[in-house]
Write an enzyme that holds these catalytic residues in place. Sequence first.
Site, PDB file in Angstrom:
ATOM      1  N   PRO A 283     -30.082 -32.569  30.897  1.00  0.00           N
ATOM      2  CA  PRO A 283     -29.638 -32.137  32.229  1.00  0.00           C
ATOM      3  C   PRO A 283     -30.480 -30.799  33.052  1.00  0.00           C
ATOM      4  CG  PRO A 283     -27.585 -32.405  31.532  1.00  0.00           C
ATOM      5  CD  PRO A 283     -28.756 -32.258  30.582  1.00  0.00           C
ATOM      6  N   CYS A 284     -31.064 -30.772  32.300  1.00  0.00           N
ATOM      7  CA  CYS A 284     -31.496 -29.258  32.785  1.00  0.00           C
ATOM      8  C   CYS A 284     -31.428 -29.115  34.404  1.00  0.00           C
ATOM      9  CB  CYS A 284     -32.548 -28.378  32.507  1.00  0.00           C
ATOM     10  SG  CYS A 284     -34.188 -29.913  32.733  1.00  0.00           S
TER      11      CYS A 284
END
Length: 291
Positions: free
Chosen positions: A243-244
């Site tokens: 989850p950047c």
Amino acid sequence: MNDYERVANVIRFLDRHHTDQPDLTTLASAAGLSPFHFHRLFSTWAGVTPKDFLQCLTLEHVKHLLHEGDNVFDAALNAGLSGPGRLHDLCVTLEAASPGEMKSGGAGIQIEYGFTKTPFGEALLAETKRGICHLSFVDQGRQVAHEVLAAQWPNAKLHRDDARIAELAAKIFNHDRDAKSNRLLRAFVRGTEFQVRVWRALLLVPPGSLTTYGRLAGAIGQSQAARAVGSAVGANPIAFIVPCHRVIRETGALGHYHWDPIRKRAIVGWELSSRNSPPVLQFNRITATAA
């Protein structure tokens, strides 16, 4: 125009007119729909009303969540847990390619890939027998997306299977709060030792929570390497799963995103809006296999 494109247009409209506090009718017009159809479409897409969703995108709300999430984030890192979750959380086992596999460019590996619909537009998704190895959003055409995948795994054998990939995407992007099954996923990535450390730290940021590049650098014991951490975040080969999109600037602004800042805001809002539903407390352990 698909549902995500309509939502993206509304977010762009709000960027220009948020000080006017546009009402439902105005937002529906920006989406090219009647107020009734817009409200129904948006509520189905986000799981909450347009008003609730848009409140989740305000800078004040983001700053509040960042401040309130300090203890949650630190506790998650110390315990090796993903943190308090909801039914659409992902439990990911991340495995890194060995130096030999890195050097070979995927020789001897078969990759199943395909193009599929997601709540955030069309995506290219790929997996090996050892796990998901690629997820990117298709913004510049399918040919360009395919070339990027091939460049990441230059010597692998690519086989297209849209039906299988559609099943996998449904598991990843499930937004059904009544779902009973745990979405356990395996990921297999190519990256430097530093990049993989950053990606594993990202997996520890709870859904609905946010962190900064500086705090992420501190989490891997490299507090002075915020810029290098930013580069590693940008090189993430598995969008959404790693989850950047949960990384923001120190100021509290959402900042840049490789897959378009508008999409980042849509994903963050989609996750944050779920906090409005009754929470389901679930702790998923993140495991990691050393390269």
